[in-house]
Design a protein around this motif. Structure first.
Motif, short mmCIF file in Angstrom:
data_model
loop_
_atom_site.label_atom_id
_atom_site.label_comp_id
_atom_site.label_asym_id
_atom_site.label_seq_id
_atom_site.Cartn_x
_atom_site.Cartn_y
_atom_site.Cartn_z
N GLN A 80 0.83 -1.20 0.00
CA GLN A 80 0.00 0.00 0.00
C GLN A 80 0.87 1.25 0.00
OE1 GLN A 80 -2.50 -0.45 3.44
NE2 GLN A 80 -4.03 -1.71 2.37
N GLU A 81 1.95 1.24 0.80
CA GLU A 81 2.85 2.38 0.83
C GLU A 81 3.51 2.59 -0.53
OE1 GLU A 81 5.60 1.65 4.00
OE2 GLU A 81 4.08 1.93 5.57
N ILE A 82 3.93 1.48 -1.15
CA ILE A 82 4.56 1.57 -2.49
C ILE A 82 3.55 2.12 -3.49
CG2 ILE A 82 5.40 0.16 -4.41
CD1 ILE A 82 6.80 -1.61 -2.30
N ASP A 83 2.32 1.61 -3.43
CA ASP A 83 1.28 2.10 -4.35
C ASP A 83 1.03 3.59 -4.13
OD1 ASP A 83 1.06 -0.43 -5.39
OD2 ASP A 83 -0.77 -0.95 -4.26
N ASP A 84 0.98 4.02 -2.86
CA ASP A 84 0.79 5.44 -2.57
C ASP A 84 1.94 6.28 -3.11
OD1 ASP A 84 -1.60 4.94 -1.32
OD2 ASP A 84 -0.79 5.03 0.74
N LEU A 85 3.18 5.80 -2.90
CA LEU A 85 4.35 6.54 -3.40
C LEU A 85 4.36 6.61 -4.92
CD1 LEU A 85 7.13 5.28 -0.97
CD2 LEU A 85 6.12 7.55 -1.05
N GLN A 86 3.99 5.50 -5.57
CA GLN A 86 3.93 5.51 -7.03
C GLN A 86 2.86 6.48 -7.52
OE1 GLN A 86 3.35 1.34 -7.97
NE2 GLN A 86 5.53 1.00 -8.30
N ARG A 87 1.72 6.48 -6.83
CA ARG A 87 0.66 7.40 -7.21
C ARG A 87 1.12 8.84 -7.03
NH1 ARG A 87 -2.38 9.98 -4.14
NH2 ARG A 87 -2.13 8.64 -2.34
N GLN A 88 1.80 9.13 -5.89
CA GLN A 88 2.29 10.49 -5.64
C GLN A 88 3.34 10.88 -6.69
OE1 GLN A 88 3.77 10.46 -1.64
NE2 GLN A 88 1.73 10.34 -0.73
N LEU A 89 4.21 9.92 -7.03
CA LEU A 89 5.23 10.19 -8.05
C LEU A 89 4.58 10.48 -9.39
CD1 LEU A 89 8.26 10.27 -8.77
CD2 LEU A 89 8.09 7.83 -9.25
N LEU A 90 3.59 9.69 -9.75
CA LEU A 90 2.89 9.90 -11.02
C LEU A 90 2.17 11.25 -11.01
CD1 LEU A 90 2.18 8.62 -13.72
CD2 LEU A 90 0.19 7.59 -12.64
N GLU A 91 1.54 11.60 -9.89
CA GLU A 91 0.87 12.90 -9.81
C GLU A 91 1.88 14.04 -9.93
OE1 GLU A 91 -1.29 12.90 -6.13
OE2 GLU A 91 -2.82 11.52 -6.88
N ALA A 92 3.04 13.89 -9.22
CA ALA A 92 4.07 14.93 -9.30
C ALA A 92 4.61 15.05 -10.72
CB ALA A 92 5.21 14.62 -8.32
N ARG A 93 4.82 13.90 -11.38
CA ARG A 93 5.30 13.91 -12.76
C ARG A 93 4.29 14.59 -13.68
NH1 ARG A 93 4.61 10.05 -16.92
NH2 ARG A 93 6.12 10.38 -18.55
N ASN A 94 3.01 14.22 -13.52
CA ASN A 94 1.97 14.83 -14.35
C ASN A 94 1.86 16.33 -14.08
OD1 ASN A 94 1.35 12.43 -15.59
ND2 ASN A 94 -0.32 11.93 -14.22
N GLN A 95 1.99 16.69 -12.83
CA GLN A 95 1.93 18.11 -12.47
C GLN A 95 3.12 18.86 -13.08
OE1 GLN A 95 2.08 18.84 -8.28
NE2 GLN A 95 0.97 20.77 -8.45
N HIS A 96 4.30 18.22 -13.01
CA HIS A 96 5.49 18.84 -13.61
C HIS A 96 5.32 18.98 -15.12
CE1 HIS A 96 9.67 19.79 -14.41
NE2 HIS A 96 9.71 18.80 -15.28
N LEU A 97 4.82 17.93 -15.76
CA LEU A 97 4.61 17.98 -17.21
C LEU A 97 3.58 19.05 -17.57
CD1 LEU A 97 4.62 14.20 -18.18
CD2 LEU A 97 6.39 15.90 -18.67
N GLU A 98 2.53 19.15 -16.77
CA GLU A 98 1.51 20.17 -17.02
C GLU A 98 2.11 21.57 -16.87
OE1 GLU A 98 -2.01 21.94 -18.06
OE2 GLU A 98 -1.39 19.86 -18.30
N THR A 99 2.92 21.76 -15.81
CA THR A 99 3.56 23.05 -15.60
C THR A 99 4.50 23.37 -16.75
OG1 THR A 99 3.48 22.67 -13.22
CG2 THR A 99 4.98 24.39 -13.98
#
Length: 168
Positions: A80-99
């Motif tokens: 669950q922690e790994i899944d949460d971290l992957q989700r956060q990483l994906l969100e940060a990556r998407n946010q960075h790409l959007e920015t």
């Protein structure tokens, strides 16, 4: 009644031998029964030890099952922690790409859409919009040209000096 002592002795010896054989057989039976009694005692001891060991094995199996359950719980928690971290990483990556996309859009809007080539008066720059073929040479700099002129002047001076010497 006449008793024959020899017969009586023979009969007595035979009876004694028969009794000795019977006694030996009974002694062997007694040894065998003692061995069987000892074997049953050993079997009883072995059964008691086996029951003790089986109880120990059951306890160890229960402990093992508890540890397996703990490991499985930890594995789920870590997943669950790994899944949460992957989700956060994906969100940060998407946010960075959007920015970055927004930044590029802003940059593109800020730049003019046309490209203008401006050359100073007397400039020899040329713009080619098609393929270029042929040999291209290195353009000599002014310094190289000046060095070449100096070398030519030195050679000419030497020639003149020789010529003048010959004339004199």
């Amino acid at each position: 009644m006449e008793v024959n002592f020899d017969e009586l002795r023979d009969w007595s010896d035979g009876a004694r031998r028969a009794l000795d054989r019977e006694r030996e057989r009974m002694m062997e039976q007694m040894k065998m029964l003692d061995g069987l009694a000892r074997a049953t005692e050993v079997i009883g001891d072995i059964q008691a030890e086996n029951e003790r060991l089986q109880a120990e094995v059951d306890d160890l199996n229960e402990q093992l099952e508890q540890r397996d359950q703990e490991i499985e719980d930890l594995r789920r928690q870590h997943q669950q922690e790994i899944d949460d971290l992957q989700r956060q990483l994906l969100e940060a990556r998407n946010q960075h790409l959007e920015t970055e996309r927004q930044h590029l859009e802003t940059e593109v809007r800020a730049k003019p859409m046309e490209i203008h080539n401006h050359f100073e008066a007397g400039s020899s720059s040329q713009v080619f919009n098609d393929r270029v073929s042929g040999k291209f040479g290195k353009v000599q700099s002014d310094r190289n040209k000046n060095n070449k002129k100096r070398n030519d002047i030195k050679k000419n001076k030497k020639k003149w000096k020789k010529t003048i010497r010959k004339m004199l």
